[in-house]
Design a protein around this motif. Sequence first.
Motif, PDB file in Angstrom:
ATOM      1  N   GLU A 156       0.531  -1.263  -0.215  1.00  0.00           N
ATOM      2  CA  GLU A 156       0.007  -0.159  -0.319  1.00  0.00           C
ATOM      3  C   GLU A 156       0.717   1.391   0.004  1.00  0.00           C
ATOM      4  OE1 GLU A 156      -3.702   1.691   2.798  1.00  0.00           O
ATOM      5  OE2 GLU A 156      -3.177  -0.539   2.370  1.00  0.00           O
ATOM      6  N   GLY A 157       0.500   2.053  -0.687  1.00  0.00           N
ATOM      7  CA  GLY A 157       1.412   3.283  -0.889  1.00  0.00           C
ATOM      8  C   GLY A 157       2.449   3.255  -1.881  1.00  0.00           C
ATOM      9  N   ASP A 158       2.875   2.746  -2.614  1.00  0.00           N
ATOM     10  CA  ASP A 158       3.673   2.205  -3.533  1.00  0.00           C
ATOM     11  C   ASP A 158       3.040   2.447  -4.862  1.00  0.00           C
ATOM     12  OD1 ASP A 158       5.799   0.943  -1.955  1.00  0.00           O
ATOM     13  OD2 ASP A 158       5.009  -1.623  -2.857  1.00  0.00           O
ATOM     14  N   SER A 159       4.603   3.220  -6.145  1.00  0.00           N
ATOM     15  CA  SER A 159       4.132   4.265  -7.046  1.00  0.00           C
ATOM     16  C   SER A 159       4.653   3.249  -7.921  1.00  0.00           C
ATOM     17  CB  SER A 159       5.001   5.417  -6.997  1.00  0.00           C
ATOM     18  OG  SER A 159       4.614   6.215  -8.060  1.00  0.00           O
ATOM     19  N   LEU A 160       3.718   3.037  -8.944  1.00  0.00           N
ATOM     20  CA  LEU A 160       4.020   2.037 -10.210  1.00  0.00           C
ATOM     21  C   LEU A 160       4.112   3.181 -11.651  1.00  0.00           C
ATOM     22  CD1 LEU A 160       1.414  -1.320  -8.985  1.00  0.00           C
ATOM     23  CD2 LEU A 160       4.130  -0.579  -9.111  1.00  0.00           C
ATOM     24  N   GLU A 161       4.931   2.729 -12.234  1.00  0.00           N
ATOM     25  CA  GLU A 161       4.639   2.902 -13.789  1.00  0.00           C
ATOM     26  C   GLU A 161       4.112   2.432 -14.924  1.00  0.00           C
ATOM     27  OE1 GLU A 161       8.584   5.192 -14.530  1.00  0.00           O
ATOM     28  OE2 GLU A 161       7.743   6.668 -12.548  1.00  0.00           O
ATOM     29  N   PHE A 162       3.421   2.725 -15.743  1.00  0.00           N
ATOM     30  CA  PHE A 162       3.193   2.051 -16.600  1.00  0.00           C
ATOM     31  C   PHE A 162       3.245   2.404 -18.060  1.00  0.00           C
ATOM     32  CE2 PHE A 162       0.266   0.581 -13.769  1.00  0.00           C
ATOM     33  CZ  PHE A 162       0.950  -1.090 -13.471  1.00  0.00           C
ATOM     34  N   GLU A 163       4.797   2.428 -19.058  1.00  0.00           N
ATOM     35  CA  GLU A 163       5.013   2.724 -20.162  1.00  0.00           C
ATOM     36  C   GLU A 163       4.413   2.517 -21.374  1.00  0.00           C
ATOM     37  OE1 GLU A 163       9.065   2.111 -19.743  1.00  0.00           O
ATOM     38  OE2 GLU A 163       9.345   4.321 -18.052  1.00  0.00           O
ATOM     39  N   LYS A 164       3.348   1.898 -21.658  1.00  0.00           N
ATOM     40  CA  LYS A 164       2.451   1.121 -22.266  1.00  0.00           C
ATOM     41  C   LYS A 164       1.550   1.546 -22.188  1.00  0.00           C
ATOM     42  CE  LYS A 164       3.809  -4.192 -22.652  1.00  0.00           C
ATOM     43  NZ  LYS A 164       3.091  -5.315 -22.880  1.00  0.00           N
ATOM     44  N   ASP A 169      -6.059  17.820 -24.751  1.00  0.00           N
ATOM     45  CA  ASP A 169      -6.726  19.029 -25.456  1.00  0.00           C
ATOM     46  C   ASP A 169      -6.931  19.228 -26.365  1.00  0.00           C
ATOM     47  OD1 ASP A 169      -6.508  20.253 -22.479  1.00  0.00           O
ATOM     48  OD2 ASP A 169      -4.772  21.322 -22.766  1.00  0.00           O
ATOM     49  N   GLY A 170      -7.225  18.155 -26.796  1.00  0.00           N
ATOM     50  CA  GLY A 170      -7.641  17.715 -28.461  1.00  0.00           C
ATOM     51  C   GLY A 170      -6.548  17.300 -29.304  1.00  0.00           C
ATOM     52  N   GLU A 171      -5.744  17.289 -29.051  1.00  0.00           N
ATOM     53  CA  GLU A 171      -4.722  16.292 -30.039  1.00  0.00           C
ATOM     54  C   GLU A 171      -4.089  15.386 -29.469  1.00  0.00           C
ATOM     55  OE1 GLU A 171       0.243  17.273 -29.895  1.00  0.00           O
ATOM     56  OE2 GLU A 171      -1.041  18.537 -29.194  1.00  0.00           O
ATOM     57  N   VAL A 172      -4.804  14.389 -29.851  1.00  0.00           N
ATOM     58  CA  VAL A 172      -4.316  12.715 -30.314  1.00  0.00           C
ATOM     59  C   VAL A 172      -3.752  12.430 -30.952  1.00  0.00           C
ATOM     60  CG1 VAL A 172      -5.675  10.837 -30.349  1.00  0.00           C
ATOM     61  CG2 VAL A 172      -7.154  12.953 -30.323  1.00  0.00           C
ATOM     62  N   ARG A 173      -2.287  11.597 -29.880  1.00  0.00           N
ATOM     63  CA  ARG A 173      -1.411  11.039 -30.249  1.00  0.00           C
ATOM     64  C   ARG A 173      -1.779   9.503 -29.951  1.00  0.00           C
ATOM     65  NH1 ARG A 173       2.866  13.666 -27.038  1.00  0.00           N
ATOM     66  NH2 ARG A 173       3.918  12.417 -26.917  1.00  0.00           N
ATOM     67  N   ILE A 201      -0.466  11.524 -15.374  1.00  0.00           N
ATOM     68  CA  ILE A 201       0.187  10.982 -16.830  1.00  0.00           C
ATOM     69  C   ILE A 201       1.050  12.441 -17.123  1.00  0.00           C
ATOM     70  CG2 ILE A 201      -0.741  10.908 -19.404  1.00  0.00           C
ATOM     71  CD1 ILE A 201      -3.365  10.764 -17.841  1.00  0.00           C
ATOM     72  N   VAL A 202       2.126  11.399 -18.103  1.00  0.00           N
ATOM     73  CA  VAL A 202       3.437  12.189 -18.472  1.00  0.00           C
ATOM     74  C   VAL A 202       3.031  12.273 -19.835  1.00  0.00           C
ATOM     75  CG1 VAL A 202       6.141  12.562 -18.373  1.00  0.00           C
ATOM     76  CG2 VAL A 202       4.140  11.465 -16.631  1.00  0.00           C
ATOM     77  N   GLY A 261       8.393   8.035 -24.726  1.00  0.00           N
ATOM     78  CA  GLY A 261       8.001   8.743 -23.980  1.00  0.00           C
ATOM     79  C   GLY A 261       6.486   9.313 -22.987  1.00  0.00           C
ATOM     80  N   ALA A 262       6.220   8.466 -23.248  1.00  0.00           N
ATOM     81  CA  ALA A 262       4.477   8.401 -22.612  1.00  0.00           C
ATOM     82  C   ALA A 262       4.384   7.429 -21.597  1.00  0.00           C
ATOM     83  CB  ALA A 262       3.585   8.885 -23.163  1.00  0.00           C
ATOM     84  N   LYS A 263       4.221   7.928 -20.114  1.00  0.00           N
ATOM     85  CA  LYS A 263       3.790   6.763 -19.056  1.00  0.00           C
ATOM     86  C   LYS A 263       2.704   7.472 -17.707  1.00  0.00           C
ATOM     87  CE  LYS A 263       7.581   8.997 -16.883  1.00  0.00           C
ATOM     88  NZ  LYS A 263       8.793   8.802 -15.115  1.00  0.00           N
ATOM     89  N   VAL A 264       2.386   6.252 -17.689  1.00  0.00           N
ATOM     90  CA  VAL A 264       0.819   6.673 -16.289  1.00  0.00           C
ATOM     91  C   VAL A 264       1.367   6.069 -14.831  1.00  0.00           C
ATOM     92  CG1 VAL A 264      -1.224   6.169 -15.644  1.00  0.00           C
ATOM     93  CG2 VAL A 264      -0.475   6.577 -18.266  1.00  0.00           C
ATOM     94  N   VAL A 265       1.655   7.567 -14.381  1.00  0.00           N
ATOM     95  CA  VAL A 265       1.831   7.021 -12.641  1.00  0.00           C
ATOM     96  C   VAL A 265       0.714   7.387 -11.578  1.00  0.00           C
ATOM     97  CG1 VAL A 265       3.344   7.541 -10.649  1.00  0.00           C
ATOM     98  CG2 VAL A 265       4.055   8.605 -13.123  1.00  0.00           C
TER      99      VAL A 265
END
Length: 105
Positions: free
Chosen positions: A30-38, A45-49, A103-104, A57-61
């Motif tokens: 509990e409290g750990d941080s995970l990064e998902f790079e897939k 803001d409307g710009e879709v990649r 979301i980076v 270079g994108a990841k979700v923390v």
Amino acid sequence: MYGIVEIQGQQFKVEKDQRLFVHHIKDVAEGDSLEFEKVLLLDQDGEVRVGAPTVEGAKVVCEVIRPLVKGKKVLVFHKKRRKGYRKLKGHRQQFTQLSVKEIVG
């Protein structure tokens, strides 16, 4: 801003401060941080990649809220009429509850 990320073979649409249940992830506390790079898709803001297959270079923390959550019980019942054959089995899926911190992209 939202993104579509693949976590343990499943795709999730995630936004900041969203809570989601994913299949159980072993060896987290509990409290750990995970990064998902897939990250398969990002919308800023409307710009879709769209990634091919992933956005570079994108990841979700995410932060682990509860490492083990049991889902509802699913009952499987088999019966053959007029034969006296009945069988009942149950199953409870295990999940991990996550909270999306950023979301980076």
